[in-house]
Design a protein around this motif. Structure first.
Motif, PDB file in Angstrom:
ATOM      1  N   PRO A   1       0.827  -1.208   0.000  1.00 50.43           N
ATOM      2  CA  PRO A   1       0.000   0.000   0.000  1.00 50.43           C
ATOM      3  C   PRO A   1       0.866   1.264   0.000  1.00 50.43           C
ATOM      4  O   PRO A   1       1.959   1.294   0.560  1.00 50.43           O
ATOM      5  N   VAL A   2       0.362   2.278  -0.630  1.00 48.49           N
ATOM      6  CA  VAL A   2       1.053   3.565  -0.682  1.00 48.49           C
ATOM      7  C   VAL A   2       0.683   4.354   0.574  1.00 48.49           C
ATOM      8  O   VAL A   2      -0.466   4.338   1.012  1.00 48.49           O
ATOM      9  N   ALA A   3       1.667   5.032   1.156  1.00 47.13           N
ATOM     10  CA  ALA A   3       1.402   5.816   2.364  1.00 47.13           C
ATOM     11  C   ALA A   3       0.400   6.930   2.053  1.00 47.13           C
ATOM     12  O   ALA A   3       0.499   7.603   1.022  1.00 47.13           O
TER      13      ALA A   3
END
Length: 81
Positions: free
Chosen positions: A70-72
């Protein structure tokens, strides 16, 4: 276009005559060879897919679980201030 339509009607008429006079071929073909063709076709599919799945070295990537990171999350409002 007229020649095409005339030829199509002629072919349709020939097919109708063949069905009407029962000259489309041997009716017992499916009774004689139907089960053999089904079994041989199923066997062929099993053999080909077995080869593809085991010998070709394709990486299938069936599940993305554990592979996608997942992207921050960042909020645009906090960066503007």
């Amino acid at each position: 276009m007229f020649r095409f339509a005339k030829a199509a009607l002629n072919l349709t008429g020939q097919a109708t005559r063949q069905v009407r006079h029962n000259s489309t071929g041997n009716v017992n073909f499916n009774k004689k060879y139907g089960n053999i063709l089904m079994v041989s076709g199923a066997g062929f599919c099993v053999v080909v897919w077995s080869y593809v799945l085991t010998q070709t070295g394709i990486t299938w990537n069936l599940s993305p679980v554990g592979k996608v990171m997942p992207v921050a999350w960042r909020e645009a409002e906090e960066e503007e201030e």
